[in-house]
Design a protein around this motif. Structure first.
Motif, PDB file in Angstrom:
ATOM      1  N   ARG A 183       0.883  -1.186   0.000  1.00  0.00           N
ATOM      2  CA  ARG A 183       0.000   0.000   0.000  1.00  0.00           C
ATOM      3  C   ARG A 183       0.907   1.218   0.000  1.00  0.00           C
ATOM      4  O   ARG A 183       1.183   1.794   1.043  1.00  0.00           O
ATOM      5  CB  ARG A 183      -0.914  -0.043   1.235  1.00  0.00           C
ATOM      6  CG  ARG A 183      -2.048   0.930   1.268  1.00  0.00           C
ATOM      7  CD  ARG A 183      -1.615   2.386   1.530  1.00  0.00           C
ATOM      8  NE  ARG A 183      -1.394   2.719   2.916  1.00  0.00           N
ATOM      9  CZ  ARG A 183      -0.487   3.626   3.320  1.00  0.00           C
ATOM     10  NH1 ARG A 183       0.317   4.257   2.471  1.00  0.00           N
ATOM     11  NH2 ARG A 183      -0.351   3.883   4.602  1.00  0.00           N
ATOM     12  N   LYS A 201      11.927   7.917   3.071  1.00  0.00           N
ATOM     13  CA  LYS A 201      11.764   8.079   4.525  1.00  0.00           C
ATOM     14  C   LYS A 201      13.147   8.178   5.188  1.00  0.00           C
ATOM     15  O   LYS A 201      13.352   8.959   6.113  1.00  0.00           O
ATOM     16  CB  LYS A 201      10.998   6.883   5.106  1.00  0.00           C
ATOM     17  CG  LYS A 201       9.534   6.828   4.695  1.00  0.00           C
ATOM     18  CD  LYS A 201       8.630   7.596   5.653  1.00  0.00           C
ATOM     19  CE  LYS A 201       7.199   7.632   5.142  1.00  0.00           C
ATOM     20  NZ  LYS A 201       6.287   8.412   5.972  1.00  0.00           N
ATOM     21  N   GLU A 272       6.576   0.402   7.073  1.00  0.00           N
ATOM     22  CA  GLU A 272       6.011   1.489   6.282  1.00  0.00           C
ATOM     23  C   GLU A 272       5.183   0.948   5.123  1.00  0.00           C
ATOM     24  O   GLU A 272       5.625   0.060   4.381  1.00  0.00           O
ATOM     25  CB  GLU A 272       7.162   2.349   5.724  1.00  0.00           C
ATOM     26  CG  GLU A 272       6.735   3.666   5.142  1.00  0.00           C
ATOM     27  CD  GLU A 272       6.202   4.641   6.190  1.00  0.00           C
ATOM     28  OE1 GLU A 272       6.837   4.826   7.234  1.00  0.00           O
ATOM     29  OE2 GLU A 272       5.123   5.216   5.940  1.00  0.00           O
ATOM     30  N   ASP A 273       4.010   1.484   4.979  1.00  0.00           N
ATOM     31  CA  ASP A 273       3.149   1.225   3.822  1.00  0.00           C
ATOM     32  C   ASP A 273       2.879  -0.252   3.581  1.00  0.00           C
ATOM     33  O   ASP A 273       2.971  -0.751   2.444  1.00  0.00           O
ATOM     34  CB  ASP A 273       3.717   1.932   2.578  1.00  0.00           C
ATOM     35  CG  ASP A 273       3.548   3.447   2.673  1.00  0.00           C
ATOM     36  OD1 ASP A 273       3.146   3.929   3.759  1.00  0.00           O
ATOM     37  OD2 ASP A 273       3.812   4.149   1.689  1.00  0.00           O
ATOM     38  N   ASP A 296       2.676   4.310   9.723  1.00  0.00           N
ATOM     39  CA  ASP A 296       1.358   4.700   9.217  1.00  0.00           C
ATOM     40  C   ASP A 296       0.306   4.667  10.312  1.00  0.00           C
ATOM     41  O   ASP A 296      -0.606   5.489  10.334  1.00  0.00           O
ATOM     42  CB  ASP A 296       0.954   3.788   8.049  1.00  0.00           C
ATOM     43  CG  ASP A 296       1.948   3.915   6.919  1.00  0.00           C
ATOM     44  OD1 ASP A 296       2.026   5.006   6.343  1.00  0.00           O
ATOM     45  OD2 ASP A 296       2.694   2.954   6.665  1.00  0.00           O
ATOM     46  N   ASN A 491       3.258  12.445   8.751  1.00  0.00           N
ATOM     47  CA  ASN A 491       4.002  11.787   9.833  1.00  0.00           C
ATOM     48  C   ASN A 491       5.497  12.138   9.856  1.00  0.00           C
ATOM     49  O   ASN A 491       6.202  11.801  10.801  1.00  0.00           O
ATOM     50  CB  ASN A 491       3.773  10.271   9.844  1.00  0.00           C
ATOM     51  CG  ASN A 491       3.965   9.638   8.490  1.00  0.00           C
ATOM     52  OD1 ASN A 491       4.748  10.118   7.675  1.00  0.00           O
ATOM     53  ND2 ASN A 491       3.246   8.546   8.244  1.00  0.00           N
TER      54      ASN A 491
END
Ligand SMILES: NC(=O)C1=CN([C@@H]2O[C@H](COP(=O)(O)OP(=O)(O)OC[C@H]3O[C@@H](n4cnc5c(N)ncnc54)[C@H](O)[C@@H]3O)[C@@H](O)[C@H]2O)C=CC1
Ligand SMILES: CC(=O)C(=O)O
Ligand SMILES: [Mg+2]
Length: 603
Positions: A183, A201, A272-273, A296, A491
């Motif tokens: 995602r 990131k 992450e994701d 997330d 974030n």
């Protein structure tokens, strides 16, 4: 133009002094000649002084004139500005990718200069190396791919990961960002192409938290993809198979986590994701075994809570009124549910009443308002599902427009991944809600997935609103010199500090208490004057400063919970005896700052 530290805020003069004490001492390189020029960590391009050219076998491999770091910096910025000029009028995506390419080429060649220009121009460059451009880069990754960055562990590597982890050339790793690409922002399953997110990131980690770039590791866990278009794309670089599911999937993640922990037991791992089911499952599975968090779910929640508290203050009310705010959350995924549970916990703490804490929150997903009548109600959403008896005039699955008209919320917060769901009708209904100062958080990324644009929000919901989006928008000119302020509710304001604070405390785990401390630090950062203007978050130009403050808060919370085991030479007792100011200084001292280090000892 060269400027040593181009930070906007005057708060940062202390930061500058502290940076100078963080400059690393001399180091010796064991490479010679072109091997050094081809190593982006050691490479100084034309900046090698004559002594280093002589002693490292570089004489004759570079043009004779020695160029200073400052001059190299200016040369890069000049070429960047020429690119901006030359691409004027071209489609946004073409310009964005051209900017990403020029930065990426520098990243590949000379990391010290790359991170320096990134840090000094963070407001301009974050939208390129991070959202929104990073989304475009991920979508086009297979075509853009020139050289690998980070590590790739695939479903085909089962049983091999423990030895593979030792293929990473750096001896020490402090910070890992891991994705399975399922995602990516609001762009869905991008398979192996999602590696761009951990890279982006971690660039933010270097720029904001001063994590040493030699100690970062972006990781892709390629367990396949369910994106048919990618599976059929001849350029696709990942495994051509459907995603692993169930135990097969978890066994890959387990093996990776064990391998990482074996080689670098103190590394912090940021998930992450991940698609929602694995985001929650892996968080639950690992958070008491490893020093890890899910950005997330947890990072986003803290940033949103700080923004929600800020929007309550922006109405001129005291924080004690926060529990009275009516908040509609659109999107019941990992991010939306993370935000909701954190905000509800905050209300419960303020009121002392757990049972009624969720009463002013309304949750919608793609099928509308979530009530207890929902068929196949997701257990993670169940605590926030409305009792139909208590929402007179609203039904299971009611549309967003119906909910806004009926509830008359103070806040509309979107984490749906769907661009434009806060449409004109919804925004006009919000305007008529009677709220003193409605707040709109269009938090989905990248820009095209934002629930509404800043311009539409101010146009349809009124000039008095407070507005925040996940990806950056320009401030909106409202006429008569008035400006609609655009906040970036992302974030990025917390994850670097959560990671840094956990690292330098030597925390064994990352607890709710540490995350709460991070959110409270961000929430209390803004002055009343700023909040009244609708400014909920600090300027991204001061990201290094806010990250140090957040990191110190996380550290103190880890100490208070007895989880801080110390870092480097600094033991747990020393951490426990530091004052608040000393923890901030300690965090700053641990930040890496990009400057060329000598590569040979002076004679
Ligand atoms: N600003 C920030 O810091 C962050 C932003 N995000 C963004 O949030 C978005 C969602 O992320 P996740 O929760 O992880 O995704 P997810 O896929 O887990 O959840 C999406 C949710 O939105 C709902 N939804 C889909 N269409 C909708 C519609 N038309 N109306 C109402 N709800 C709808 C889905 O039913 C689902 O509940 C992404 O775009 C992501 O980029 C995520 C994390 C941080
Ligand atoms: C910002 C972020 O983490 C996301 O959109 O997923
Ligand atoms: Mg994310």
């Amino acid at each position: 133009m060269w400027n040593l530290t181009r930070f906007a805020s005057s708060r940062l003069s202390r930061t500058r002094r502290l940076f100078s004490s963080a400059i690393p001492g001399p180091c010796i390189v064991h490479k010679r000649g072109t091997d050094i020029l081809h190593d982006p960590w050691f490479n100084k391009d034309t900046g090698f002084p004559l002594t280093e050219r002589d002693r490292l076998g570089l004489r004759g491999l570079l043009p004779p004139r020695v160029i200073s770091f400052e001059h190299q910096y200016d040369r890069f910025m000049d070429s960047y500005h020429s690119l901006e000029k030359n691409t004027k009028g071209q489609p946004d995506s073409v310009v964005a990718l051209a900017k990403w390419r020029i930065l990426n080429r520098l990243h590949d060649r000379n990391e010290t200069l790359y991170y320096r220009v990134l840090m000094d121009n963070i407001k301009d460059f974050a939208p390129i190396i991070y959202t929104p451009t990073v989304g475009l880069v991920c979508q086009n990754y297979s075509g853009l791919f020139r050289r690998p960055r980070g590590m790739y562990f695939s479903a085909k590597d089962k049983g091999e990961m423990m030895s593979m982890i030792y293929n990473w050339p750096a001896q020490h790793v402090d910070m890992i960002v891991l994705t399975d690409g399922s995602r990516i922002l609001g762009l869905g399953d991008l398979g192996v192409q999602g590696i761009g997110i951990p890279i982006g990131k971690l660039d933010m980690y270097v720029a904001a938290a001063g994590i040493n770039p030699q100690r970062i590791l972006p990781v892709m866990l390629d367990v396949g993809t369910n994106n048919q278009k990618l599976l059929e794309d001849r350029l696709y670089l990942g495994l051509r198979q459907p995603r692993l599911e169930g135990e097969e999937y978890l066994s890959v993640v387990d093996e990776f986590m064990e391998a990482v922990h074996t080689r670098w037991p103190k590394a912090v791992v940021q998930f992450e994701d991940f698609q929602m089911k694995w985001a929650f499952e892996t968080l639950d599975r690992y958070r008491k075994r490893f020093c890890m968090f899910n950005d997330d779910i947890q990072g986003t929640a803290g940033v949103a809570l700080a923004g929600l508290l800020g929007s309550a203050r922006a109405q001129g009310r005291s924080l004690a009124n926060f529990p009275d705010q009516k908040i509609v959350v659109v999107g019941a995924g990992s991010a939306g549910l993370g935000v909701l549970s954190t905000a509800v916990q905050a209300v419960a703490r303020m009121t002392g009443k757990q049972e009624t804490a969720a009463q002013n929150f309304y949750l919608l997903d793609k099928d509308g308002l979530i009530t207890k009548e929902r068929k196949n109600l997701d257990p993670a959403a169940a605590p926030f599902a409305k009792d139909p008896g208590q929402i007179v005039g609203l039904r299971e699955g009611a549309s967003l427009l119906e909910v806004v008209k009926k509830v008359k919320p103070d806040v509309l917060l979107g984490l749906s991944g769907v661009g434009g769901v806060f449409n004109e009708e919804v925004l006009k209904a919000l305007r008529e809600s009677g709220a003193t100062r409605p707040a709109i958080f269009a938090m989905s990324n990248p820009t095209m997935n934002a629930e509404c644009t800043a311009a539409d929000a101010f146009k349809h919901a009124g000039e008095n609103i407070v507005f925040a989006s996940g990806s950056p928008f320009e401030n909106v000119q409202l006429g008569n010199g008035k400006v609609g302020y655009v906040n970036q509710a992302n974030n990025m304001y917390l994850f670097p500090g959560i990671g840094l604070g956990s690292l330098v405390s030597g925390a064994r785990f990352i607890t709710d208490g540490m995350l709460q401390a991070a959110a409270e630090c961000l929430a209390s950062y803004m002055s009343d004057e700023e909040i009244q203007k609708g400014i909920l978050y600090p300027s991204i130009n001061s990201i290094r400063h806010i990250t140090a403050e957040v990191g110190a808060s996380v550290l103190r919370a880890a100490v208070a919970e007895g989880l801080a085991e110390g870092h480097g030479e600094v033991g747990p007792n020393e951490l426990a005896h530091m004052s608040k100011e000393e923890t901030v200084e300690y965090v700053f001292r641990n930040m890496w700052f990009p400057i060329y280090s000598p590569l040979v000892h002076e004679k």
